[in-house]
Design an enzyme around this catalytic site. Structure first.
Site, PDB file in Angstrom:
ATOM      1  N   LYS A  38       0.809  -1.233   0.000  1.00 14.33           N
ATOM      2  CA  LYS A  38       0.000   0.000   0.000  1.00 14.33           C
ATOM      3  C   LYS A  38       0.835   1.274   0.000  1.00 14.33           C
ATOM      4  O   LYS A  38       0.370   2.303  -0.469  1.00 14.33           O
ATOM      5  CB  LYS A  38      -0.955  -0.004   1.189  1.00 14.33           C
ATOM      6  CG  LYS A  38      -0.237   0.179   2.508  1.00 14.33           C
ATOM      7  CD  LYS A  38      -1.175   0.129   3.705  1.00 14.33           C
ATOM      8  CE  LYS A  38      -0.392   0.548   4.938  1.00 14.33           C
ATOM      9  NZ  LYS A  38      -0.833  -0.064   6.164  1.00 14.33           N
ATOM     10  N   ARG A 133      -5.751   1.237  17.522  1.00 16.55           N
ATOM     11  CA  ARG A 133      -6.375   1.228  16.208  1.00 16.55           C
ATOM     12  C   ARG A 133      -7.230  -0.034  16.172  1.00 16.55           C
ATOM     13  O   ARG A 133      -8.101  -0.187  17.023  1.00 16.55           O
ATOM     14  CB  ARG A 133      -5.330   1.324  15.083  1.00 16.55           C
ATOM     15  CG  ARG A 133      -5.934   1.838  13.773  1.00 16.55           C
ATOM     16  CD  ARG A 133      -4.926   1.987  12.646  1.00 16.55           C
ATOM     17  NE  ARG A 133      -4.444   0.693  12.148  1.00 16.55           N
ATOM     18  CZ  ARG A 133      -3.555   0.564  11.166  1.00 16.55           C
ATOM     19  NH1 ARG A 133      -3.043   1.638  10.587  1.00 16.55           N
ATOM     20  NH2 ARG A 133      -3.175  -0.628  10.751  1.00 16.55           N
TER      21      ARG A 133
HETATM   22  C1  PLP Z   1       0.335  -0.577   6.730  1.00 19.56           C
HETATM   23  C2  PLP Z   1       0.275  -1.789   7.538  1.00 19.56           C
HETATM   24  C3  PLP Z   1       1.403  -2.609   7.648  1.00 19.56           C
HETATM   25  C4  PLP Z   1       2.735  -2.270   7.027  1.00 19.56           C
HETATM   26  O1  PLP Z   1       3.316  -1.169   7.666  1.00 19.56           O
HETATM   27  P1  PLP Z   1       4.802  -0.704   7.338  1.00 19.56           P
HETATM   28  O2  PLP Z   1       5.116   0.218   8.451  1.00 19.56           O
HETATM   29  O3  PLP Z   1       4.771  -0.046   6.005  1.00 19.56           O
HETATM   30  O4  PLP Z   1       5.673  -1.895   7.340  1.00 19.56           O
HETATM   31  C5  PLP Z   1       1.275  -3.776   8.379  1.00 19.56           C
HETATM   32  N1  PLP Z   1       0.116  -4.121   8.960  1.00 19.56           N
HETATM   33  C6  PLP Z   1      -0.979  -3.361   8.878  1.00 19.56           C
HETATM   34  C7  PLP Z   1      -2.228  -3.821   9.547  1.00 19.56           C
HETATM   35  C8  PLP Z   1      -0.945  -2.170   8.168  1.00 19.56           C
HETATM   36  O5  PLP Z   1      -2.044  -1.420   8.092  1.00 19.56           O
END
Ligand code: PLP
Length: 366
Positions: A38, A133
């Site tokens: 993402k 969250r």
């Molecule tokens: C965005 C996200 C990640 C990845 O996060 P990074 O800091 O880019 O490694 C992992 N788990 C969830 C649930 C996320 O929303």
């Protein structure tokens, strides 16, 4: 033929190298990596670089991105890492091998949908360990829901448990925090009399525990995005340097459209800027400035792009213009010249989402 600007260049071979490095580092400690796409808005070539580097499961918070990489031909299992919306469950089951979950009502609907489609959908139940969250706050409730999935929902496979820290509440993945997750997993395993496949101990920030070699035994999966794409935050904020990582995967290039010597303080009565803000302007006298044809619409916040060359300073921006101080820049910039910037997570999220920004791939090995 002129190249079009602004452009975001992505060095795919550097990205593959980074992926391989992180996959190896985690693999040495029995941890598999889910590659999270993402941060670069699911660009399929980025997903492909992840799989070339040894990632076997890809994840995103957005179904559109997962659909995009599947249509492109990426054939790895896909994971929805945002708790699914009720309105998207049909596609979640059709497209994704699994998802992260925290609501019984959603699990029940997912179960019905999976049975309808003749599939078994994998679910990882999220524990909220303080980041506030997603995830079950009440750990007893989490365990009970796990038992319910295991015993009553034949369309679902209880794949494991997971947590997310450091995203909203800025909580650190300390060994104690992650041990809480392992304890929850053990309690569930005792009750269902089998091992869980996945104990998912967080995102890039949990790489600190991998580097320190103090990640609790039992954590066997991490969901990594930033740590592969940029590998910037752990060094910048926590002083963690994972050796051998390429920091030059992304380069932003913007074109100069005006170069003039102007006062550094606006002249006239000061009101608000284009976004209704009242910025502070420092009077440094007459200075040489350049305008580049890129703005907040493209990258979000001008504080999140970083000129690669010394002597160039970002002064500010409006929607479509970025104002640079180039008084101390030794090169003689003129309209048509290109200025290069490094980016961070906040700016690549915007840049890769912006249809004004051309995405270009380079393969150089340097
Ligand atoms: C965005 C996200 C990640 C990845 O996060 P990074 O800091 O880019 O490694 C992992 N788990 C969830 C649930 C996320 O929303």
């Amino acid at each position: 033929m002129h190249l079009r600007y602004p452009r975001l260049e992505i060095n795919l071979s550097a990205l593959t190298e980074n992926t391989r490095r992180i996959v190896e580092l985690c693999g040495e400690q029995g941890i598999s990596v889910i590659g999270i796409i993402k941060g670069a808005t699911g660009i399929p070539q980025v997903a492909e670089a992840f799989t070339d580097g040894g990632v076997n499961v890809l994840g995103s918070s957005r179904l559109e991105q997962l659909r995009g990489i599947r249509d492109f031909g990426v054939d790895k299992p896909l994971m929805l890492i945002r708790v699914p919306m009720m309105s998207e469950l049909e596609e979640v089951v059709e497209l994704c091998a699994g998802s992260l979950n925290s609501e019984v009502s959603v699990l029940e609907a997912l179960n019905d949908e999976a049975i309808k489609q003749g599939k078994v959908h994998r679910v990882v139940l999220m524990a909220d360990l303080g980041d506030l969250r997603e995830g079950f706050w009440d750990k007893e409730e989490l365990v009970n829901v796990a038992l319910k999935v295991e015993r009553e929902m034949r369309g679902l496979l209880l794949e494991g448990v997971g947590t997310n820290v450091g995203c909203y509440g800025s909580i650190l993945p300390t060994p104690d925090k992650l041990q809480e997750l392992v304890d929850i997993a053990s309690e569930i395993e005792g009750k269902i009399e089998r091992k869980l496949d996945v104990v998912s101990g967080g995102a890039t920030s949990s790489l600190m525990r991998v580097v320190d070699k103090n990640i609790p035994e039992g954590i066997n999966s991490l969901r990594i995005g930033e740590g592969i794409l940029l590998n910037r935050d752990l060094g910048l904020f926590y002083g963690y340097d994972i050796g051998g990582m390429r920091k030059d995967v992304f380069t932003l290039k913007a074109e100069v459209i005006e170069v003039k010597v102007k006062p550094s303080h606006p002249k006239g009565e000061i009101g608000v800027d284009a976004f209704g803000k009242r910025p502070k302007y420092v009077d440094r006298g007459m200075r040489k400035r350049a305008l580049v044809a890129i703005g907040k619409v493209d990258y979000g916040d001008p504080a999140e792009i970083f000129p690669k060359d010394m002597g160039i300073e970002v002064l500010g921006a409006s929607s479509d213009h970025t104002i640079l101080d180039i008084e101390d820049y030794p090169r003689n910039l003129k309209p048509g010249d290109i200025v290069e910037f490094d980016v961070n997570y906040a700016s690549i999220v915007h840049l890769t989402n912006c249809k004004n920004v051309r995405i270009a791939f380079i393969e150089s090995k340097n």
